[in-house]
Design an enzyme around this catalytic site. Structure first.
Site, short mmCIF file in Angstrom:
data_model
loop_
_atom_site.label_atom_id
_atom_site.label_comp_id
_atom_site.label_asym_id
_atom_site.label_seq_id
_atom_site.Cartn_x
_atom_site.Cartn_y
_atom_site.Cartn_z
N LEU A 1 0.85 5.76 -3.70
CA LEU A 1 1.88 5.21 -4.59
C LEU A 1 3.27 5.22 -3.97
O LEU A 1 3.64 6.16 -3.27
CB LEU A 1 1.89 5.98 -5.92
CG LEU A 1 0.56 5.98 -6.69
CD1 LEU A 1 0.73 6.68 -8.04
CD2 LEU A 1 0.01 4.58 -6.89
N HIS A 2 4.03 4.16 -4.25
CA HIS A 2 5.41 4.03 -3.75
C HIS A 2 6.26 3.40 -4.85
O HIS A 2 5.76 3.15 -5.97
CB HIS A 2 5.42 3.22 -2.44
CG HIS A 2 4.68 1.92 -2.53
ND1 HIS A 2 5.10 0.86 -3.30
CD2 HIS A 2 3.51 1.51 -1.97
CE1 HIS A 2 4.25 -0.14 -3.19
NE2 HIS A 2 3.26 0.23 -2.39
N SER B 1 4.48 -1.32 0.77
CA SER B 1 3.02 -1.41 0.76
C SER B 1 2.47 -0.08 1.26
O SER B 1 3.07 0.55 2.15
CB SER B 1 2.59 -2.54 1.71
OG SER B 1 1.25 -2.36 2.10
N GLN C 1 -13.53 -4.52 -1.69
CA GLN C 1 -12.52 -5.46 -1.21
C GLN C 1 -12.14 -5.23 0.26
O GLN C 1 -11.17 -5.79 0.74
CB GLN C 1 -11.29 -5.44 -2.11
CG GLN C 1 -10.47 -4.18 -2.11
CD GLN C 1 -9.44 -4.17 -3.24
OE1 GLN C 1 -9.77 -4.01 -4.41
NE2 GLN C 1 -8.18 -4.36 -2.90
N HIS D 1 4.86 0.59 -7.02
CA HIS D 1 3.98 0.97 -8.14
C HIS D 1 4.83 1.49 -9.31
O HIS D 1 4.54 1.19 -10.47
CB HIS D 1 3.00 2.06 -7.71
CG HIS D 1 2.02 1.63 -6.66
ND1 HIS D 1 2.09 2.07 -5.37
CD2 HIS D 1 0.95 0.80 -6.73
CE1 HIS D 1 1.11 1.54 -4.66
NE2 HIS D 1 0.40 0.76 -5.47
N MET E 1 -4.73 1.49 -5.86
CA MET E 1 -5.63 2.18 -4.93
C MET E 1 -4.95 3.44 -4.42
O MET E 1 -5.30 3.96 -3.35
CB MET E 1 -6.01 1.25 -3.78
CG MET E 1 -6.77 0.00 -4.27
SD MET E 1 -7.87 -0.72 -3.05
CE MET E 1 -6.74 -1.14 -1.75
O1 PAF Z 1 -3.52 -4.36 -5.50
C1 PAF Z 1 -4.29 -3.37 -5.44
O2 PAF Z 1 -3.87 -2.24 -5.25
C2 PAF Z 1 -5.78 -3.60 -5.59
O3 PAF Z 1 -6.17 -4.81 -5.03
C3 PAF Z 1 -6.27 -3.50 -7.05
C4 PAF Z 1 -5.66 -4.57 -7.93
C5 PAF Z 1 -5.92 -2.12 -7.59
C6 PAF Z 1 -7.79 -3.66 -7.10
O4 PAF Z 1 -8.44 -2.70 -6.34
#
Ligand code: PAF
Length: 286
Positions: free
Chosen positions: A41-42, A192, A69, A45, A38
């Site tokens: 990024l860190h 996170s 979500q 990722h 999503m």
């Molecule tokens: O973990 C995440 O960043 C999200 O839940 C994902 C897997 C990209 C789905 O939107």
């Protein structure tokens, strides 16, 4: 929007663009690994991208803040959106980036009928009933568009990882799911995107989560009673946080630990002010 190229990294905005890119690679006999994100990024990722590079010839990352979500009172609007910084990081690391908008992913709107089974209804699924529905839905849609051979997810979201593995199995998708260990700050705090919400002081307090989970693990390995240890750890957590849940479970099934359990996972979610933190520790039963 047309697809563009930055330093050999292909940017795709539409489903057809990314599907064609991956098809072309497959036609050339290349394998493709996919890291859905999503954004925000860190290092966590980047560690998943490193795994993806080891598993396939080409690597695709998606950046999509998935509305399905997020609950009504959650942080969809304020969720970190750092596209330019993300692309700078990705430029030297991946072959393609998929940046769809909501219409590309949900042309008919968001369905509410994804079955996440029992494993998706406990723990985070209890506190955030919409959450795994939204995750399973978007990941299945992304898989259908990207059609990777491998996909990589972080163990930081351990329950999410199990829900996705179950979805892949139930839908008989031919995609190998790989996972990467949680990457932590020097302080122990799990990385996170949402850590950006923490003040300096809160970031210090947040380190107690991993410290307490680590001690819980240490004591389980001394063969002490899990129920008693859990109560002590809950008491400790409540000194710093509002506790959502704390559990020590069988890491494969997320059921109670039994004589057949080989791996244990300690999972917790806590609130620090309005920020919800999750963390876990996975280890072999002693
Ligand atoms: O973990 C995440 O960043 C999200 O839940 C994902 C897997 C990209 C789905 O939107």
């Amino acid at each position: 929007m047309n697809s563009t190229v930055i330093n050999a990294m292909q940017l795709c905005y539409q489903n057809t663009q990314i599907t064609k890119l991956v098809n072309d690679w497959h036609t050339q006999g290349k394998t493709v690994a996919f890291v859905p994100t999503m954004g925000g990024l860190h290092q966590g990722h980047l560690s998943l991208i490193d795994i993806a590079k080891q598993k396939a010839d080409k690597v695709i990352v998606s950046i999509f803040v998935n509305p399905a979500q997020f609950g009504k009172n959650e942080d969809l609007d304020s969720y970190p959106r750092t596209l330019n910084a993300d692309l700078t990081v990705l430029e030297v690391n991946v072959d393609g980036v998929f940046i769809p908008d909501v219409k590309q992913i949900y042309p008919k709107g968001i369905s509410k009928h994804t079955d996440v089974g029992k494993i998706g209804q406990i723990l985070c699924g209890k506190t955030r009933p919409h959450f795994f529905n939204g995750v399973a839905q978007v990941v299945e849609i992304l898989f259908g568009i990207v059609r990777p051979d491998v996909a990589v997810f972080g163990q930081k979201d351990y329950q999410q990882l199990l829900v996705i593995k179950q979805m892949v199995k139930n839908s008989s998708l031919d995609i190998c799911i790989e996972s990467g260990e949680t990457i932590r700050e020097k302080s122990g705090l799990a990385m996170s995107a949402r850590n950006q919400y923490l003040s300096e002081n809160e970031a210090k307090i947040a380190t107690n989560l991993y410290r307490i989970l680590s001690y819980f693990k240490h004591e389980i390995l001394q063969n002490k009673k899990v129920d008693v240890l859990k109560q002590l750890a809950e008491f400790d957590l409540k000194q710093y946080f509002k506790l959502d849940y704390l559990e020590a479970l069988d890491a494969n099934t997320l059921r109670q630990i039994t004589g057949n359990t080989h791996q244990i996972v300690i999972l917790s979610a806590v609130f620090l002010g309005s920020v919800r933190l999750i963390d876990n520790i996975i280890f072999k039963k002693g």
